[in-house]
Design an enzyme around this catalytic site. Structure first.
Site, PDB file in Angstrom:
ATOM      1  N   ASP A  49      28.582   6.828  -7.915  1.00 17.02           N
ATOM      2  CA  ASP A  49      27.691   6.092  -7.023  1.00 17.02           C
ATOM      3  C   ASP A  49      26.851   5.040  -7.765  1.00 17.02           C
ATOM      4  O   ASP A  49      26.680   5.102  -8.979  1.00 17.02           O
ATOM      5  CB  ASP A  49      26.708   7.071  -6.358  1.00 17.02           C
ATOM      6  CG  ASP A  49      27.371   7.930  -5.289  1.00 17.02           C
ATOM      7  OD1 ASP A  49      28.616   7.954  -5.230  1.00 17.02           O
ATOM      8  OD2 ASP A  49      26.634   8.591  -4.545  1.00 17.02           O
ATOM      9  N   HIS A  64      27.363   9.270 -11.263  1.00 14.76           N
ATOM     10  CA  HIS A  64      26.876   7.888 -11.183  1.00 14.76           C
ATOM     11  C   HIS A  64      27.431   7.092 -12.355  1.00 14.76           C
ATOM     12  O   HIS A  64      27.244   7.499 -13.511  1.00 14.76           O
ATOM     13  CB  HIS A  64      25.340   7.866 -11.180  1.00 14.76           C
ATOM     14  CG  HIS A  64      24.752   8.658 -10.050  1.00 14.76           C
ATOM     15  ND1 HIS A  64      24.667  10.042 -10.080  1.00 14.76           N
ATOM     16  CD2 HIS A  64      24.282   8.267  -8.842  1.00 14.76           C
ATOM     17  CE1 HIS A  64      24.143  10.466  -8.939  1.00 14.76           C
ATOM     18  NE2 HIS A  64      23.903   9.420  -8.167  1.00 14.76           N
TER      19      HIS A  64
END
Ligand code: NI
Length: 468
Positions: A267, A409
């Site tokens: 992300d 991430h």
């Protein structure tokens, strides 16, 4: 595997799912597999799958006290066909391992189950082999044949149409009101032969008769007894046309009902500092991942998301500027999603089909205002918190289960640094890496609904993979 051990494995899987807060999207419904076809008759000559573009032949196997080998053939880009192939193989595996009715089984095998790419074990055990019986125009037809300890026990045919993305088991090529008439025209072929019905290149319908040679109903006599799909197959078979692959088949089908799949998701990118290095590693390891990107960063670095797509990853929507969507009004949520979709498309990437709300937020107007299904996760790495692979990597490895979605991430160097260990360890355990769209193939996903994984436990355990 003895039944007791298998049952224990299922209980373990259910307990693990409960401990994780729920991870059990029920598998797609199985097709009706009755009547069960006769396996004793080869009705049409087969075509070697390797000679055709647009189809993929795979091997998966497991050795041990219950050897299982599955060799499916997939129609690239026709997921209804591919999921029907998987359902038939899965029902066979269930019956072999657990002796339950095929329709009762909706379990993906655990990581010590089948491994994609392993070749079939010869000899004892269950083997499901597939050959191509028709490849003409937009139609592909295959026969799947199950053998137990070297003896044929059942067979099915499946036909798929690349134009309409529809799939038909053999008996669906017959007008439902004309099944008996077709059996009579075939000289009294048994009802179970409809499930492996095949259509020859002269348009004749071939049914397993049980005595060696297939029963044959000439094209003209069979035609009024066929369904619309059956007549289309008959036209394609007798046309002699070359097979036409699906123009843009998308990602390769992976049978996540049969092998242990995991979706790594990243992300908050793209980041010019960290994302390219991650892409280099994923390319080297041949791992497909999913990127939930922010529109504002896509606008700044469109070339990185273009590469994500080019490299075979899924690029999906993580809003424009990462707000907590539950605090926004509906039109503002819609704007966060639509502007990001537009930035991704402007980067030359297909429009996203999935979204993930920042912070896993799902309240307020979110469900009604996000025009994509919401993909959350079954394992939260907390990689942003520790910024230390020695902390988040073991956390991921301890919590992963087949069908899992891992949240990480790609904007932290420490997250990128941990991927080599995660990939190597999960690969050792037998996992296959897939994108989220591959993982959830076969499910009818609903806009605004939250999904956290693919199911690995029986459907009667409840739809815990939906919602959170
Ligand atoms: Ni985020």
């Amino acid at each position: 595997m003895p039944l007791a051990r298998r049952a224990l494995g299922l209980v373990g899987a259910i307990l693990a799912a409960v401990a994780l807060g729920g991870c059990a999207l029920p598998a797609p419904p199985l097709p009706t597999l009755t009547p069960e076809p006769d396996a004793t008759v080869e009705s049409v000559p087969s075509i070697r799958p390797s000679t055709l573009d647009g189809i993929t032949a795979l091997s998966m196997a497991r050795a041990g006290d219950a050897a299982i080998a599955i060799e499916p053939v997939y129609f690239d880009g026709v997921e209804s066909f591919n999921n029907l192939v998987d359902s038939i193989a899965l029902a066979r595996v269930d019956q072999y391992l657990g002796d339950r009715a095929p329709a009762g089984f909706q379990v993906a095998l655990p990581p010590d189950g089948l491994r994609l790419g392993d070749s079939a074990a010869a000899g004892d055990g269950l083997r499901v082999a597939t050959n191509v019986v028709l490849a003409s125009g937009s139609w592909l037809g295959v026969r799947m044949r199950a053998e137990k300890d070297g003896v044929a026990i059942a067979q099915w045919t499946i036909y798929g149409d690349g134009t309409t993305d529809a799939a038909y088991p053999g008996d669906a090529l017959v007008d439902p009101a004309q099944g008996d008439a077709l059996l009579a025209a075939a000289g009294g072929a048994p009802p179970e032969s409809l499930g492996s019905l095949a259509i020859a290149t002269d348009g004749a319908v071939l049914l397993a008769s049980g005595d060696g040679e297939p029963a044959r109903v000439p094209a003209e006599a069979a035609r009024p007894l066929l369904s619309d799909a059956g007549r289309s197959v008959q036209d394609a078979a007798s046309s002699g046309a070359a097979f036409v692959p699906v123009a843009t088949p998308g990602a390769q089908h992976v049978p996540c009902s049969l092998v242990a799949c995991v979706a790594l998701t990243f992300d908050d990118g793209p980041s010019p500092e960290t994302t390219p290095g991650l892409l280099d590693l994923l390319a080297k390891e041949q791992v497909a991942a999913t990127f939930f990107v922010e529109g504002q960063h896509v606008q700044t670095d469109p070339g990185i998301v273009a590469r994500e797509h080019r490299d075979g990853h899924a690029v999906e929507n993580h809003t424009w500027s990462h707000p907590d969507l539950a605090t926004l009004a509906g039109p503002d949520i819609e704007q966060q999603i639509s502007s990001t979709d537009a930035a991704i498309v402007a980067a030359g990437v297909p429009e996203p089909t999935l979204a993930r709300a920042p912070y896993g937020s799902a309240g307020g107007a979110v469900a009604a205002s996000v025009r994509h299904p919401l993909i959350y996760w079954s394992v939260d790495a907390f990689d942003w918190q520790s910024l230390d692979p020695d902390v988040f990597v073991p956390r991921v490895l301890d919590r992963i289960a087949p069908g899992g979605i891992v949240l990480m991430h790609d904007i932290y160097p420490s997250t990128v640094a941990g991927q080599e260990t995660i990939i190597a360890t999960l690969r050792d355990r037998g996992y296959t890496f897939v994108t989220v769209p591959q993982l959830l193939s076969g499910y009818d996903l609903v806009d605004g609904q939250v999904y956290t994984c693919r199911g690995t436990v029986p459907s009667d355990a409840g739809p815990d993979c939906i919602g959170r």
